[in-house]
Motif scaffolding. Structure first.
Motif, PDB file in Angstrom:
ATOM      1  N   LEU A  44       0.851  -1.178   0.000  1.00  0.00           N
ATOM      2  CA  LEU A  44       0.000   0.000   0.000  1.00  0.00           C
ATOM      3  C   LEU A  44       0.889   1.230   0.000  1.00  0.00           C
ATOM      4  O   LEU A  44       2.018   1.190   0.505  1.00  0.00           O
ATOM      5  CB  LEU A  44      -0.917   0.022   1.225  1.00  0.00           C
ATOM      6  CG  LEU A  44      -1.982  -1.071   1.313  1.00  0.00           C
ATOM      7  CD1 LEU A  44      -2.675  -1.024   2.675  1.00  0.00           C
ATOM      8  CD2 LEU A  44      -3.001  -0.940   0.195  1.00  0.00           C
ATOM      9  N   ASP A  45       0.395   2.311  -0.565  1.00  0.00           N
ATOM     10  CA  ASP A  45       1.152   3.558  -0.601  1.00  0.00           C
ATOM     11  C   ASP A  45       0.835   4.415   0.612  1.00  0.00           C
ATOM     12  O   ASP A  45      -0.328   4.523   1.028  1.00  0.00           O
ATOM     13  CB  ASP A  45       0.822   4.358  -1.867  1.00  0.00           C
ATOM     14  CG  ASP A  45       1.449   3.769  -3.118  1.00  0.00           C
ATOM     15  OD1 ASP A  45       2.447   3.035  -2.985  1.00  0.00           O
ATOM     16  OD2 ASP A  45       0.946   4.044  -4.222  1.00  0.00           O
ATOM     17  N   ASP A  46       1.858   5.019   1.182  1.00  0.00           N
ATOM     18  CA  ASP A  46       1.702   6.036   2.210  1.00  0.00           C
ATOM     19  C   ASP A  46       1.454   7.366   1.505  1.00  0.00           C
ATOM     20  O   ASP A  46       2.288   7.811   0.714  1.00  0.00           O
ATOM     21  CB  ASP A  46       2.973   6.109   3.055  1.00  0.00           C
ATOM     22  CG  ASP A  46       2.992   7.312   3.991  1.00  0.00           C
ATOM     23  OD1 ASP A  46       1.920   7.873   4.272  1.00  0.00           O
ATOM     24  OD2 ASP A  46       4.100   7.689   4.436  1.00  0.00           O
ATOM     25  N   PRO A  47       0.310   8.015   1.737  1.00  0.00           N
ATOM     26  CA  PRO A  47       0.039   9.280   1.046  1.00  0.00           C
ATOM     27  C   PRO A  47       1.133  10.325   1.238  1.00  0.00           C
ATOM     28  O   PRO A  47       1.357  11.156   0.357  1.00  0.00           O
ATOM     29  CB  PRO A  47      -1.286   9.741   1.673  1.00  0.00           C
ATOM     30  CG  PRO A  47      -1.930   8.490   2.149  1.00  0.00           C
ATOM     31  CD  PRO A  47      -0.805   7.605   2.595  1.00  0.00           C
ATOM     32  N   ALA A  48       1.827  10.267   2.380  1.00  0.00           N
ATOM     33  CA  ALA A  48       2.896  11.225   2.643  1.00  0.00           C
ATOM     34  C   ALA A  48       4.211  10.827   1.986  1.00  0.00           C
ATOM     35  O   ALA A  48       5.161  11.628   1.957  1.00  0.00           O
ATOM     36  CB  ALA A  48       3.098  11.393   4.149  1.00  0.00           C
ATOM     37  N   GLY A  49       4.287   9.605   1.473  1.00  0.00           N
ATOM     38  CA  GLY A  49       5.489   9.160   0.793  1.00  0.00           C
ATOM     39  C   GLY A  49       6.672   8.886   1.693  1.00  0.00           C
ATOM     40  O   GLY A  49       7.807   8.800   1.220  1.00  0.00           O
ATOM     41  N   GLU A  50       6.431   8.713   2.989  1.00  0.00           N
ATOM     42  CA  GLU A  50       7.533   8.547   3.937  1.00  0.00           C
ATOM     43  C   GLU A  50       7.726   7.106   4.392  1.00  0.00           C
ATOM     44  O   GLU A  50       8.849   6.696   4.703  1.00  0.00           O
ATOM     45  CB  GLU A  50       7.287   9.432   5.167  1.00  0.00           C
ATOM     46  CG  GLU A  50       7.281  10.922   4.883  1.00  0.00           C
ATOM     47  CD  GLU A  50       8.645  11.429   4.446  1.00  0.00           C
ATOM     48  OE1 GLU A  50       9.652  10.850   4.901  1.00  0.00           O
ATOM     49  OE2 GLU A  50       8.696  12.391   3.659  1.00  0.00           O
ATOM     50  N   VAL A  51       6.650   6.336   4.462  1.00  0.00           N
ATOM     51  CA  VAL A  51       6.684   5.009   5.075  1.00  0.00           C
ATOM     52  C   VAL A  51       6.365   3.945   4.030  1.00  0.00           C
ATOM     53  O   VAL A  51       5.368   4.058   3.310  1.00  0.00           O
ATOM     54  CB  VAL A  51       5.682   4.918   6.239  1.00  0.00           C
ATOM     55  CG1 VAL A  51       5.686   3.521   6.858  1.00  0.00           C
ATOM     56  CG2 VAL A  51       5.994   5.978   7.292  1.00  0.00           C
ATOM     57  N   GLY A  52       7.215   2.923   3.942  1.00  0.00           N
ATOM     58  CA  GLY A  52       6.920   1.786   3.089  1.00  0.00           C
ATOM     59  C   GLY A  52       5.955   0.854   3.794  1.00  0.00           C
ATOM     60  O   GLY A  52       6.070   0.621   5.008  1.00  0.00           O
ATOM     61  N   ILE A  53       4.973   0.321   3.064  1.00  0.00           N
ATOM     62  CA  ILE A  53       3.942  -0.542   3.650  1.00  0.00           C
ATOM     63  C   ILE A  53       3.847  -1.815   2.822  1.00  0.00           C
ATOM     64  O   ILE A  53       3.606  -1.759   1.616  1.00  0.00           O
ATOM     65  CB  ILE A  53       2.569   0.158   3.658  1.00  0.00           C
ATOM     66  CG1 ILE A  53       2.628   1.490   4.422  1.00  0.00           C
ATOM     67  CG2 ILE A  53       1.506  -0.768   4.254  1.00  0.00           C
ATOM     68  CD1 ILE A  53       1.363   2.314   4.294  1.00  0.00           C
ATOM     69  N   GLU A  54       4.017  -2.941   3.475  1.00  0.00           N
ATOM     70  CA  GLU A  54       3.939  -4.226   2.777  1.00  0.00           C
ATOM     71  C   GLU A  54       3.221  -5.255   3.637  1.00  0.00           C
ATOM     72  O   GLU A  54       3.481  -5.366   4.839  1.00  0.00           O
ATOM     73  CB  GLU A  54       5.336  -4.741   2.434  1.00  0.00           C
ATOM     74  CG  GLU A  54       5.340  -6.069   1.694  1.00  0.00           C
ATOM     75  CD  GLU A  54       6.740  -6.547   1.311  1.00  0.00           C
ATOM     76  OE1 GLU A  54       6.829  -7.518   0.532  1.00  0.00           O
ATOM     77  OE2 GLU A  54       7.720  -5.959   1.809  1.00  0.00           O
ATOM     78  N   PHE A  55       2.325  -6.008   3.015  1.00  0.00           N
ATOM     79  CA  PHE A  55       1.714  -7.177   3.642  1.00  0.00           C
ATOM     80  C   PHE A  55       2.386  -8.395   3.016  1.00  0.00           C
ATOM     81  O   PHE A  55       2.152  -8.703   1.853  1.00  0.00           O
ATOM     82  CB  PHE A  55       0.206  -7.207   3.388  1.00  0.00           C
ATOM     83  CG  PHE A  55      -0.568  -6.189   4.177  1.00  0.00           C
ATOM     84  CD1 PHE A  55      -1.325  -6.575   5.272  1.00  0.00           C
ATOM     85  CD2 PHE A  55      -0.530  -4.848   3.829  1.00  0.00           C
ATOM     86  CE1 PHE A  55      -2.036  -5.644   6.006  1.00  0.00           C
ATOM     87  CE2 PHE A  55      -1.239  -3.907   4.554  1.00  0.00           C
ATOM     88  CZ  PHE A  55      -1.985  -4.298   5.646  1.00  0.00           C
ATOM     89  N   MET A  56       3.237  -9.068   3.784  1.00  0.00           N
ATOM     90  CA  MET A  56       4.004 -10.187   3.248  1.00  0.00           C
ATOM     91  C   MET A  56       3.505 -11.503   3.820  1.00  0.00           C
ATOM     92  O   MET A  56       3.409 -11.671   5.035  1.00  0.00           O
ATOM     93  CB  MET A  56       5.496 -10.042   3.555  1.00  0.00           C
ATOM     94  CG  MET A  56       6.320 -11.200   2.998  1.00  0.00           C
ATOM     95  SD  MET A  56       8.080 -11.149   3.457  1.00  0.00           S
ATOM     96  CE  MET A  56       8.651  -9.817   2.405  1.00  0.00           C
ATOM     97  N   ALA A  57       3.190 -12.442   2.926  1.00  0.00           N
ATOM     98  CA  ALA A  57       2.888 -13.810   3.326  1.00  0.00           C
ATOM     99  C   ALA A  57       4.165 -14.629   3.220  1.00  0.00           C
ATOM    100  O   ALA A  57       4.900 -14.526   2.232  1.00  0.00           O
ATOM    101  CB  ALA A  57       1.806 -14.404   2.431  1.00  0.00           C
ATOM    102  N   VAL A  58       4.444 -15.426   4.249  1.00  0.00           N
ATOM    103  CA  VAL A  58       5.620 -16.292   4.229  1.00  0.00           C
ATOM    104  C   VAL A  58       5.203 -17.702   4.629  1.00  0.00           C
ATOM    105  O   VAL A  58       4.383 -17.892   5.537  1.00  0.00           O
ATOM    106  CB  VAL A  58       6.749 -15.790   5.162  1.00  0.00           C
ATOM    107  CG1 VAL A  58       7.272 -14.457   4.700  1.00  0.00           C
ATOM    108  CG2 VAL A  58       6.270 -15.696   6.609  1.00  0.00           C
ATOM    109  N   THR A  59       5.731 -18.683   3.931  1.00  0.00           N
ATOM    110  CA  THR A  59       5.496 -20.067   4.307  1.00  0.00           C
ATOM    111  C   THR A  59       6.657 -20.565   5.157  1.00  0.00           C
ATOM    112  O   THR A  59       7.794 -20.109   5.028  1.00  0.00           O
ATOM    113  CB  THR A  59       5.346 -20.977   3.078  1.00  0.00           C
ATOM    114  OG1 THR A  59       6.477 -20.797   2.205  1.00  0.00           O
ATOM    115  CG2 THR A  59       4.068 -20.648   2.317  1.00  0.00           C
ATOM    116  N   ASP A  60       6.339 -21.497   6.050  1.00  0.00           N
ATOM    117  CA  ASP A  60       7.347 -22.091   6.914  1.00  0.00           C
ATOM    118  C   ASP A  60       7.011 -23.563   7.057  1.00  0.00           C
ATOM    119  O   ASP A  60       5.885 -23.933   7.402  1.00  0.00           O
ATOM    120  CB  ASP A  60       7.345 -21.403   8.284  1.00  0.00           C
ATOM    121  CG  ASP A  60       8.486 -21.876   9.168  1.00  0.00           C
ATOM    122  OD1 ASP A  60       9.620 -21.978   8.667  1.00  0.00           O
ATOM    123  OD2 ASP A  60       8.245 -22.124  10.366  1.00  0.00           O
TER     124      ASP A  60
END
Length: 239
Positions: A44-60
């Motif tokens: 997702l984008d931060d409207p202020a452009g300062e923070v990176g946002i990621e939803f990461m799925a990981v398998t284990d």
């Protein structure tokens, strides 16, 4: 719009997660310790452009013992005040320098954009491609609560975070005209729709009803190469 730099991270996100996952109550564990592998997600984008946002799925794990976890993460150029307990770790970015990586369920920027996604005011982006919407991600939130009042208007502020056995509840308060609290339940252990233990049409993630229920649904890859789909987050209700 977030800019994805194809460069080095030392340590990598997966290396940080290998150390961080065992500290979580919802991590099931495996013999020999975690070996997380990236399995999907979106940004997702931060409207202020300062923070990176990621939803990461990981398998284990492997075979029938494989578990897929969801880790929403934020990437910051400076520490997030008061969030030491939510710090996954720091890494050296080949372009941006030191980055502080946080469990995004505790970061008000990610929480605000998750809510915006549910409201249709933000668009999920491809995980590794610049400025490219991800059409596989769907999101919805009912506009009416009991009594016919709009319980999803305005923005939200983060109230508290509560950890569960397989989820994290993020309680937020709406700042709109019909101010109220609701819970964004982040599914930490991902389960495909229809699978045992998954939240289906008859549960909290079902069709939006009188309590303003909603959900974010997305895909992830399994070790055998197949694709699963299920809820990443559900809205438990309006208080």
């Amino acid at each position: 719009m977030a800019v994805i730099h194809h460069t080095t991270l030392q340590p990598t996100k997966l290396e940080l997660l290998a150390s961080w996952l065992p500290t979580r109550a919802w991590y099931a564990g495996r013999e020999g310790g975690p070996l997380p592998a990236k399995a999907g997600g979106f940004r997702l984008d931060d409207p202020a452009g300062e923070v990176g946002i990621e939803f990461m799925a990981v398998t284990d794990g492997t075979g029938e013992s494989v578990t897929t976890y969801l880790v929403p993460m934020t990437y910051r150029g400076t520490p997030l005040e008061g969030a030491d307990d939510a710090l996954i770790g720091t890494t050296e970015h080949g372009v941006l320098g030191t980055r502080w990586i946080y469990d995004g369920a505790h970061d008000p920027v990610l929480v605000g954009q998750l809510y915006a996604l549910l409201r249709g005011r933000a668009v999920a982006q491809e995980q590794s491609v610049n400025d490219t919407p991800d059409p596989t991600v769907s999101a919805s939130l009912a506009s009416l609560a009991s009594g016919g009042q709009d319980a999803s208007g305005g923005d939200v502020e983060l109230v508290r975070v509560e950890e569960g056995a397989d989820h994290t509840d993020v309680v937020v308060r709406s700042t709109g005209a019909a101010a109220g609290a609701l819970t964004l339940r982040v599914r930490r252990v991902l389960r495909a729709e229809g699978a045992e233990g998954a939240e289906g049409a008859e549960g909290p993630a079902g069709a939006a009803g009188a309590q303003g229920i909603g959900r974010v649904t997305a895909e992830w890859r399994l070790p055998d190469g197949s694709t699963a789909r299920g809820p990443y987050a559900v809205v438990e209700g309006v208080l």
